[in-house]
Scaffold this motif. Sequence first.
Motif, mmCIF file in Angstrom:
data_model
loop_
_atom_site.group_PDB
_atom_site.id
_atom_site.type_symbol
_atom_site.label_atom_id
_atom_site.label_comp_id
_atom_site.label_asym_id
_atom_site.label_seq_id
_atom_site.Cartn_x
_atom_site.Cartn_y
_atom_site.Cartn_z
ATOM 1 N N THR A 7 0.846 -1.229 -0.028
ATOM 2 C CA THR A 7 -0.027 0.030 -0.069
ATOM 3 C C THR A 7 0.860 1.388 0.004
ATOM 4 O O THR A 7 1.901 1.564 0.848
ATOM 5 C CB THR A 7 -0.859 0.016 1.312
ATOM 6 O OG1 THR A 7 -1.843 -1.108 1.152
ATOM 7 C CG2 THR A 7 -1.911 1.296 1.229
ATOM 8 N N ILE A 8 0.440 2.247 -0.838
ATOM 9 C CA ILE A 8 1.041 3.431 -0.886
ATOM 10 C C ILE A 8 -0.236 4.453 -0.623
ATOM 11 O O ILE A 8 -0.984 4.426 -1.202
ATOM 12 C CB ILE A 8 1.922 3.787 -2.216
ATOM 13 C CG1 ILE A 8 3.050 2.952 -2.317
ATOM 14 C CG2 ILE A 8 2.322 5.411 -2.237
ATOM 15 C CD1 ILE A 8 3.612 3.083 -3.892
ATOM 16 N N PHE A 9 0.222 5.496 0.490
ATOM 17 C CA PHE A 9 -0.754 6.257 0.860
ATOM 18 C C PHE A 9 -0.185 7.553 0.679
ATOM 19 O O PHE A 9 0.998 7.765 1.218
ATOM 20 C CB PHE A 9 -1.283 6.010 2.143
ATOM 21 C CG PHE A 9 -2.419 7.085 2.707
ATOM 22 C CD1 PHE A 9 -3.553 7.055 2.169
ATOM 23 C CD2 PHE A 9 -2.072 8.029 3.672
ATOM 24 C CE1 PHE A 9 -4.530 7.848 2.510
ATOM 25 C CE2 PHE A 9 -2.881 8.924 4.212
ATOM 26 C CZ PHE A 9 -4.119 9.003 3.632
ATOM 27 N N MET A 10 -0.695 8.531 0.056
ATOM 28 C CA MET A 10 -0.085 10.026 -0.213
ATOM 29 C C MET A 10 -0.796 11.094 0.290
ATOM 30 O O MET A 10 -2.316 10.643 0.233
ATOM 31 C CB MET A 10 0.342 10.070 -1.729
ATOM 32 C CG MET A 10 1.081 9.087 -2.372
ATOM 33 S SD MET A 10 1.568 9.693 -4.185
ATOM 34 C CE MET A 10 2.363 11.114 -3.778
ATOM 35 N N PHE A 11 -0.559 11.870 1.077
ATOM 36 C CA PHE A 11 -1.249 13.113 1.636
ATOM 37 C C PHE A 11 -0.544 14.430 1.448
ATOM 38 O O PHE A 11 0.843 14.329 1.673
ATOM 39 C CB PHE A 11 -1.828 12.961 2.927
ATOM 40 C CG PHE A 11 -0.729 12.688 3.922
ATOM 41 C CD1 PHE A 11 -0.119 11.545 4.095
ATOM 42 C CD2 PHE A 11 -0.415 13.866 4.942
ATOM 43 C CE1 PHE A 11 0.904 11.388 5.157
ATOM 44 C CE2 PHE A 11 0.587 13.726 5.613
ATOM 45 C CZ PHE A 11 1.202 12.300 5.980
ATOM 46 N N GLY A 12 -1.281 15.505 1.432
ATOM 47 C CA GLY A 12 -0.561 16.747 1.263
ATOM 48 C C GLY A 12 -1.858 17.812 0.941
ATOM 49 O O GLY A 12 -2.946 17.343 0.361
ATOM 50 N N GLN A 13 -1.312 18.824 0.948
ATOM 51 C CA GLN A 13 -2.324 19.964 0.794
ATOM 52 C C GLN A 13 -2.300 20.066 -0.746
ATOM 53 O O GLN A 13 -1.652 19.668 -1.693
ATOM 54 C CB GLN A 13 -1.705 21.350 1.229
ATOM 55 C CG GLN A 13 -0.450 21.899 0.589
ATOM 56 C CD GLN A 13 -0.167 23.268 1.274
ATOM 57 O OE1 GLN A 13 0.328 23.045 2.357
ATOM 58 N NE2 GLN A 13 -0.310 24.186 0.405
ATOM 59 N N THR A 14 -3.444 20.792 -1.257
ATOM 60 C CA THR A 14 -3.779 20.915 -2.674
ATOM 61 C C THR A 14 -2.557 21.674 -3.564
ATOM 62 O O THR A 14 -2.099 22.768 -2.915
ATOM 63 C CB THR A 14 -4.957 21.904 -2.936
ATOM 64 O OG1 THR A 14 -6.167 21.170 -2.576
ATOM 65 C CG2 THR A 14 -5.296 21.996 -4.396
ATOM 66 N N GLY A 15 -2.049 21.173 -4.508
ATOM 67 C CA GLY A 15 -1.113 21.757 -5.318
ATOM 68 C C GLY A 15 0.107 21.509 -4.888
ATOM 69 O O GLY A 15 1.344 21.935 -5.358
ATOM 70 N N SER A 16 0.382 20.367 -3.788
ATOM 71 C CA SER A 16 1.686 19.891 -3.388
ATOM 72 C C SER A 16 2.360 18.881 -4.319
ATOM 73 O O SER A 16 3.494 18.619 -3.972
ATOM 74 C CB SER A 16 1.534 19.413 -1.907
ATOM 75 O OG SER A 16 0.780 18.285 -1.962
ATOM 76 N N GLY A 17 1.765 18.199 -5.364
ATOM 77 C CA GLY A 17 2.170 17.462 -6.348
ATOM 78 C C GLY A 17 1.885 15.978 -6.000
ATOM 79 O O GLY A 17 2.728 15.155 -6.568
ATOM 80 N N LYS A 18 0.857 15.868 -5.507
ATOM 81 C CA LYS A 18 0.451 14.345 -4.968
ATOM 82 C C LYS A 18 0.311 13.551 -6.577
ATOM 83 O O LYS A 18 0.607 12.604 -6.364
ATOM 84 C CB LYS A 18 -0.855 14.256 -4.025
ATOM 85 C CG LYS A 18 -0.577 14.915 -2.730
ATOM 86 C CD LYS A 18 -1.817 14.821 -1.843
ATOM 87 C CE LYS A 18 -2.911 15.532 -2.412
ATOM 88 N NZ LYS A 18 -2.869 16.958 -2.729
ATOM 89 N N THR A 19 -0.868 14.061 -7.143
ATOM 90 C CA THR A 19 -1.114 13.218 -8.272
ATOM 91 C C THR A 19 -0.174 13.262 -9.369
ATOM 92 O O THR A 19 -0.085 12.303 -9.928
ATOM 93 C CB THR A 19 -2.257 14.284 -9.018
ATOM 94 O OG1 THR A 19 -3.584 14.588 -8.096
ATOM 95 C CG2 THR A 19 -2.812 13.497 -10.295
#
Length: 241
Positions: A192-204
């Motif tokens: 599992t890879i779980f990514m989090f961060g604020q909008t515009g931080s480069g997650k997608t």
Amino acid sequence: AGGEGEPEEQRMLKLNITPSRPVSGSPVPARNAEERSTTPSGLKVRRKVQEEDGPGHPGCRNQRMGVMQDKRTLRRIHKDAFRAAILDWRENHRAPGGKARKNQVCQVFVRLRPMFEKENQQGEFESVSTFQEWGEVIVHSCLFQADLVRMYVQHSGFCFPRTFGPEASNEDVYAECGSSLVAHALSGQLSTIFMFGQTGSGKTYTMNTIIDMAAAEIFGSEGVASAADPAEAGVRLRVFE
């Protein structure tokens, strides 16, 4: 504040921050002598000129205007002084302020994206540092005293198993964060890879790259294609966004 015999330039700022108490399971904040507040150079000269100007003089009017401006605007106005203070701190920070909690089951990695051109045009500046050698992230909080004239920078450090700076490539991130999980999944286990961060931080942006590289590895010569009977091999992928 300093003693009565010290000049104003030395009494202006002698602040030490109190390290925050880590929450259970959270990254370990750096705690060393270098985690402190610093004053951007050039501030004392500007303040002295303003104090020498009496009411009605340009310096006094500028000071009143500074009080009326919000702190974000003031940070942009004084970005050169803040940026110089941050660069000076980086050059003298040569050792980690703590150690990351290592857990073989779950690990936390941090990637810092580069500044966008529109952010540079708006007067923003980089106020986060990453030290990939030892996995540390430093947040440089550019602050003002209550008078909105005296400036200082508060440096807070957090340690992780691995950090990636703006210059890190997608291949570097995948090799550290994704490849081992793909190998684990190919052995029949769950990854599992779980990514989090604020909008515009480069997650997608980062996640799309990891998905592409993971698919190439899963269906490549070392993945499902290498099974004794590839037609019987099955792959199940669940993605939440």
